[in-house]
Design a protein around this motif. Structure first.
Motif, mmCIF file in Angstrom:
data_model
loop_
_atom_site.group_PDB
_atom_site.id
_atom_site.type_symbol
_atom_site.label_atom_id
_atom_site.label_comp_id
_atom_site.label_asym_id
_atom_site.label_seq_id
_atom_site.Cartn_x
_atom_site.Cartn_y
_atom_site.Cartn_z
ATOM 1 N N ARG A 183 0.828 -1.203 0.000
ATOM 2 C CA ARG A 183 0.000 0.000 0.000
ATOM 3 C C ARG A 183 0.867 1.260 0.000
ATOM 4 O O ARG A 183 0.381 2.340 -0.342
ATOM 5 N N ARG A 184 2.132 1.136 0.344
ATOM 6 C CA ARG A 184 3.044 2.282 0.302
ATOM 7 C C ARG A 184 3.513 2.564 -1.126
ATOM 8 O O ARG A 184 3.988 3.653 -1.417
ATOM 9 N N TYR A 203 1.660 1.068 -4.184
ATOM 10 C CA TYR A 203 0.598 0.923 -5.192
ATOM 11 C C TYR A 203 -0.666 1.663 -4.789
ATOM 12 O O TYR A 203 -1.040 1.673 -3.616
ATOM 13 N N HIS A 204 -1.324 2.242 -5.766
ATOM 14 C CA HIS A 204 -2.611 2.902 -5.579
ATOM 15 C C HIS A 204 -3.696 1.819 -5.607
ATOM 16 O O HIS A 204 -3.726 0.986 -6.515
ATOM 17 N N GLU A 222 -6.901 1.867 -6.287
ATOM 18 C CA GLU A 222 -7.757 1.871 -7.472
ATOM 19 C C GLU A 222 -7.034 1.286 -8.674
ATOM 20 O O GLU A 222 -7.658 0.673 -9.542
ATOM 21 N N THR A 281 -0.671 2.814 -11.399
ATOM 22 C CA THR A 281 -0.254 3.570 -10.224
ATOM 23 C C THR A 281 0.609 4.761 -10.619
ATOM 24 O O THR A 281 0.412 5.878 -10.131
ATOM 25 N N ARG A 294 -1.370 7.591 -11.936
ATOM 26 C CA ARG A 294 -2.087 8.303 -10.874
ATOM 27 C C ARG A 294 -1.164 9.097 -9.972
ATOM 28 O O ARG A 294 -1.601 9.699 -9.008
ATOM 29 N N GLY A 295 0.115 9.036 -10.217
ATOM 30 C CA GLY A 295 1.055 9.802 -9.413
ATOM 31 C C GLY A 295 1.537 9.087 -8.164
ATOM 32 O O GLY A 295 2.043 9.713 -7.246
ATOM 33 N N GLY A 296 1.357 7.771 -8.110
ATOM 34 C CA GLY A 296 1.848 6.983 -6.984
ATOM 35 C C GLY A 296 0.738 6.560 -6.048
ATOM 36 O O GLY A 296 -0.435 6.775 -6.298
ATOM 37 N N ALA A 297 1.150 5.949 -4.952
ATOM 38 C CA ALA A 297 0.202 5.448 -3.955
ATOM 39 C C ALA A 297 -0.440 6.612 -3.234
ATOM 40 O O ALA A 297 0.150 7.679 -3.096
ATOM 41 N N LYS A 298 -1.654 6.402 -2.794
ATOM 42 C CA LYS A 298 -2.360 7.439 -2.038
ATOM 43 C C LYS A 298 -2.757 6.880 -0.691
ATOM 44 O O LYS A 298 -3.160 5.786 -0.563
#
Length: 75
Positions: A11-12, A14-15, A17, A68, A71-75
């Motif tokens: 989760r750190r 990958y996004h 969604e 990911t 989307r600019g990375g994990a959120k």
């Protein structure tokens, strides 16, 4: 006997969604179960064709990573 596989996406890194979209993109090739843990997005799958399991693991991971990044990375 089933040919069940598991991928864990940090989760750190990958996004969530992106992981969901990647699974949807490959839904015709396998059945999927998703789980969220404190650290990972967990994807368990059973491929329709066991001979494609290794390739499916790689392609799914690459697709989730690409989405990911978009989307600019994990959120």
């Amino acid at each position: 006997m089933t040919d069940r596989h598991e991928l864990r996406f940090s989760r750190r890194l990958y996004h969530g969604e992106a992981v969901d979209q990647a699974v949807k993109a490959f839904a015709r090739f396998a059945s999927f179960d998703l789980e969220q843990t404190d650290d990972d997005w967990v994807v368990r799958f059973t491929p329709n064709d066991p001979a494609l399991a290794r390739r499916l693991r790689g392609e799914l991971g690459n697709h989730a990573l690409g989405l990911t990044v978009q989307r600019g990375g994990a959120k």
